[in-house]
Design a protein around this motif. Structure first.
Motif, PDB file in Angstrom:
ATOM      1  N   HIS A  34     104.275  11.225  51.699  1.00 54.00           N
ATOM      2  CA  HIS A  34     104.753  11.999  52.658  1.00 54.00           C
ATOM      3  C   HIS A  34     103.846  11.749  54.462  1.00 54.00           C
ATOM      4  CE1 HIS A  34     107.272  14.314  49.641  1.00 54.00           C
ATOM      5  NE2 HIS A  34     106.200  14.379  49.306  1.00 54.00           N
ATOM      6  N   SER A  35     105.058  12.645  54.886  1.00 56.87           N
ATOM      7  CA  SER A  35     103.708  12.596  56.377  1.00 56.87           C
ATOM      8  C   SER A  35     104.148  13.936  57.063  1.00 56.87           C
ATOM      9  CB  SER A  35     105.156  11.276  57.338  1.00 56.87           C
ATOM     10  OG  SER A  35     106.275  12.937  57.662  1.00 56.87           O
ATOM     11  N   VAL A  36     103.157  14.161  57.591  1.00 61.10           N
ATOM     12  CA  VAL A  36     103.202  15.706  58.364  1.00 61.10           C
ATOM     13  C   VAL A  36     104.244  16.141  58.948  1.00 61.10           C
ATOM     14  CG1 VAL A  36     102.403  16.685  60.396  1.00 61.10           C
ATOM     15  CG2 VAL A  36     100.782  14.909  58.649  1.00 61.10           C
ATOM     16  N   GLY A  37     105.464  15.122  60.099  1.00 63.82           N
ATOM     17  CA  GLY A  37     106.481  15.283  60.242  1.00 63.82           C
ATOM     18  C   GLY A  37     107.354  16.169  59.657  1.00 63.82           C
ATOM     19  N   GLU A  38     107.358  16.014  58.460  1.00 65.05           N
ATOM     20  CA  GLU A  38     108.007  16.788  57.486  1.00 65.05           C
ATOM     21  C   GLU A  38     107.756  18.592  57.507  1.00 65.05           C
ATOM     22  OE1 GLU A  38     108.654  15.339  53.290  1.00 65.05           O
ATOM     23  OE2 GLU A  38     107.110  13.586  53.822  1.00 65.05           O
ATOM     24  N   LEU A  39     107.136  18.873  57.796  1.00 70.23           N
ATOM     25  CA  LEU A  39     106.305  20.242  58.053  1.00 70.23           C
ATOM     26  C   LEU A  39     106.425  20.486  59.176  1.00 70.23           C
ATOM     27  CD1 LEU A  39     103.190  20.014  56.025  1.00 70.23           C
ATOM     28  CD2 LEU A  39     104.957  20.069  54.841  1.00 70.23           C
ATOM     29  N   THR A  40     105.997  22.076  59.754  1.00 75.86           N
ATOM     30  CA  THR A  40     106.574  22.876  60.823  1.00 75.86           C
ATOM     31  C   THR A  40     105.049  23.110  60.960  1.00 75.86           C
ATOM     32  OG1 THR A  40     106.416  24.998  59.648  1.00 75.86           O
ATOM     33  CG2 THR A  40     108.756  24.066  60.440  1.00 75.86           C
ATOM     34  N   ILE A  59     103.686  28.931  52.045  1.00 74.37           N
ATOM     35  CA  ILE A  59     103.260  28.005  51.219  1.00 74.37           C
ATOM     36  C   ILE A  59     104.245  27.640  50.238  1.00 74.37           C
ATOM     37  CG2 ILE A  59     101.968  27.787  48.979  1.00 74.37           C
ATOM     38  CD1 ILE A  59      99.658  29.769  50.575  1.00 74.37           C
ATOM     39  N   ASN A  60     104.999  28.508  50.146  1.00 77.21           N
ATOM     40  CA  ASN A  60     106.036  27.773  48.771  1.00 77.21           C
ATOM     41  C   ASN A  60     107.252  26.918  49.813  1.00 77.21           C
ATOM     42  OD1 ASN A  60     105.977  29.489  47.151  1.00 77.21           O
ATOM     43  ND2 ASN A  60     106.999  30.958  48.115  1.00 77.21           N
ATOM     44  N   ARG A  61     107.762  27.296  50.973  1.00 75.15           N
ATOM     45  CA  ARG A  61     108.061  25.689  51.958  1.00 75.15           C
ATOM     46  C   ARG A  61     107.402  25.129  52.000  1.00 75.15           C
ATOM     47  NH1 ARG A  61     110.089  30.057  56.897  1.00 75.15           N
ATOM     48  NH2 ARG A  61     111.954  30.927  55.660  1.00 75.15           N
ATOM     49  N   LEU A  62     106.341  24.315  52.289  1.00 73.37           N
ATOM     50  CA  LEU A  62     105.274  23.155  52.190  1.00 73.37           C
ATOM     51  C   LEU A  62     105.465  22.203  50.773  1.00 73.37           C
ATOM     52  CD1 LEU A  62     101.710  23.311  51.815  1.00 73.37           C
ATOM     53  CD2 LEU A  62     102.221  25.346  53.513  1.00 73.37           C
ATOM     54  N   TYR A  98      94.269  15.912  53.073  1.00 74.76           N
ATOM     55  CA  TYR A  98      93.660  14.846  53.410  1.00 74.76           C
ATOM     56  C   TYR A  98      94.168  13.181  53.113  1.00 74.76           C
ATOM     57  CZ  TYR A  98      89.050  16.995  52.505  1.00 74.76           C
ATOM     58  OH  TYR A  98      87.794  17.831  52.720  1.00 74.76           O
ATOM     59  N   GLU A  99      95.507  13.321  52.507  1.00 78.18           N
ATOM     60  CA  GLU A  99      95.904  11.460  52.613  1.00 78.18           C
ATOM     61  C   GLU A  99      96.886  11.780  53.845  1.00 78.18           C
ATOM     62  OE1 GLU A  99      98.225  11.337  49.451  1.00 78.18           O
ATOM     63  OE2 GLU A  99      96.635  10.412  47.769  1.00 78.18           O
ATOM     64  N   LEU A 100      96.982  13.129  54.708  1.00 81.00           N
ATOM     65  CA  LEU A 100      98.044  13.075  55.526  1.00 81.00           C
ATOM     66  C   LEU A 100      97.292  13.478  56.465  1.00 81.00           C
ATOM     67  CD1 LEU A 100     100.557  15.424  54.298  1.00 81.00           C
ATOM     68  CD2 LEU A 100     100.981  12.866  54.864  1.00 81.00           C
TER      69      LEU A 100
END
Length: 227
Positions: free
Chosen positions: A155-161, A195-198, A215-217
């Motif tokens: 995944h990428s950080v961009g998927e998260l708010t 937490i549930n959303r991420l 860590y991977e992100l």
């Protein structure tokens, strides 16, 4: 992610009878822990876990016929994640620890841990939390994150708010939900919602996997201050 448990029903799997019996006897001294099964190898562990549906499986990483990592993967899949897994080993072998966490184990404990450390680990992991000391986080995840053999989704950080990324970062630094709420000046309920959303967005099963992905992100790095 976290749940209140009454009596924790535990399965103990270790190919060394003395070690296995010792852990069982220690756990059975506690009013809130009941050992409901024992196994001397990974194959038995998977079968007995399916029969007894324990809250927690305490698995030795190195066992004959089926190692603890393979057993953990099957137990977690068979229970739909309701059985939590705490891994045991005599050796602090980084690759085994990392692969166990990537397989979905909630924590890692050396066999020479003290009685209080064992009880703490059992209760923390059974409640759905990750047991990851700063030392293990830095040494294991930091070293193996770029060469992992697990199949966690990419995944990428961009998927998260921005807030979800912030919560994920704090999880990776070892903060509990209550500590995250205090740090961000929000309610515990709001923390759980984030937490549930991420977890849904990143297809994560538990906090241990969340730490690996953080860590991977690049949200946290080896050497970052914990807490």
């Amino acid at each position: 992610m976290e749940e209140e448990l009454g009596v924790i029903r535990a399965l103990v799997a270790d190919d060394q009878a003395v070690v296995r019996t010792g852990f069982m006897n220690l756990l059975n001294t506690q009013e809130d822990i009941e050992v409901v099964g024992e196994a001397e190898d990974g194959v038995q562990a998977v079968r007995i876990a399916a029969e007894t549906r324990p809250d927690l499986a305490l698995l030795d990483i190195r066992m004959p016929h089926k190692n603890g990592i393979e057993a953990a993967r099957e137990i977690l899949a068979g229970s739909g994640g309701t059985t939590k897994v705490l891994m045991l080993t005599t050796f602090g072998l980084d690759e085994y620890v990392y692969n166990a966490l990537a397989a979905g184990a909630g924590g890692f404990l050396l066999k020479d841990a003290t009685f209080p450390e064992l009880l703490h680990a059992v209760r923390v992991v059974a409640a759905g939390n990750a047991l990851l000391s700063p030392e293990i986080t830095k040494r294991v995840i930091g070293e193996f994150v770029h060469a992992r053999t697990s199949r966690l989704p990419v995944h990428s950080v961009g998927e998260l708010t921005a807030r979800e990324a912030e919560v994920l970062t704090l999880i990776a630094r070892g903060l509990s939900n209550t500590e995250i709420a205090s740090r961000l000046t929000i309610t515990d309920h709001t923390v759980k919602t984030h937490i549930n959303r991420l977890f849904a967005k990143l297809e994560l099963r538990d906090r241990a996997q969340a730490v690996i992905v953080a860590y991977e992100l690049g949200l946290v790095r080896v050497g970052d201050r914990v807490g």
